[in-house]
Scaffold this motif. Structure first.
Motif: not given
Length: 256
Positions: A102-104, A119-122, A138-139, A244-247
């Protein structure tokens, strides 16, 4: 298929033979013809053409190669074993390999807490709340973000704040920015023997930005400190994949 040619040979035998007999009354020889029919013999022989022989050899070679390839594939199929764990992932294209990672999300360990971060958040230097020790966004949309705060408290447990609704009313939102706050869900899970509060809140801002914000709050108390994780996304982006990312981020939060 073998093609042949047929050659037939006719053996011819004379239909008559001559015999010579002598007569005592004459000194000249006397010729008499005796007809003795002889059977004719027809002999047929089948011979294979040279070109057919070459075709047969080529066909045999192709069949041999096909047979060898079939045996090789069968041996490989028997020798390959797929573990039940790999098959359970249900990815038909990946049944002969290891499950994809899982790379998310990426694991993050802070001072006394841990969670999974998209993984895409900074990382962000913006400080929204007192005691904030982490903020990622989020980017493409800074409204979608997560923040962790650690503040001192005299409470021994999160339950000392009262029920989740009462805990929420004691802070966490700027009254000048939030017009309404509706609790969509609340629960009191126990993780590692320690009680937590979990709340899903939909807030409406005075300016109507994003049509509101979905905020997921996870909180607990440990060693005289209140640990709070708040992950959020705008209402529009919530239904476009941000949920999905927040939860997952909010649900992964726990104290170390």
């Amino acid at each position: 298929m073998v093609s042949t040619s047929t050659a037939c040979f006719l053996h011819y035998h004379p239909l008559f033979t001559q015999t010579i007999s002598s007569s005592s009354s004459s000194s000249l020889p006397h010729f008499s013809t005796i007809i003795k029919p002889r059977p004719r013999q027809l002999i047929c022989r089948a011979a294979q053409k040279p070109s057919d022989v070459q075709e047969d050899d080529a066909t045999g070679a192709i069949m041999s190669r096909r047979l060898a390839l079939t045996v090789l594939i069968g041996t490989a199929a028997v020798g390959s074993k797929v573990s039940p764990a790999d098959a359970a992932y249900g990815e038909a294209a990946n049944v002969f390999g290891k499950p994809k990672k899982n790379t998310d999300f990426l694991p993050y360990e802070g001072n006394g807490f841990k969670l999974l971060l998209p993984s895409k958040w900074n990382p962000s230097k913006e400080v929204e709340y007192p005691g904030q020790v982490l903020r990622y966004e989020d980017n493409f949309d800074t409204t979608t973000n997560v923040a962790v705060t650690v503040t001192p408290t005299n409470k021994k447990s999160i339950t000392d704040f009262g029920p989740p609704e009462e805990f929420l009313s004691q802070g966490g939102f700027d009254p000048d920015a939030v017009a309404t706050a509706n609790i969509l869900e609340s629960s009191t899970p126990v993780i590692g023997g320690k009680p937590y509060y979990f709340l899903s809140v939909l807030t409406r801002t005075a300016d109507g930005d994003e049509g509101g914000k979905h905020q997921l709050i996870t909180a607990t108390v440990k060693d005289g400190k209140l640990y709070t994780c708040k992950a959020q996304a705008g209402d529009k982006r919530w239904f476009k994949g941000a949920r999905k990312f927040v939860e997952n981020t909010a649900n992964s939060f726990s104290v170390a």
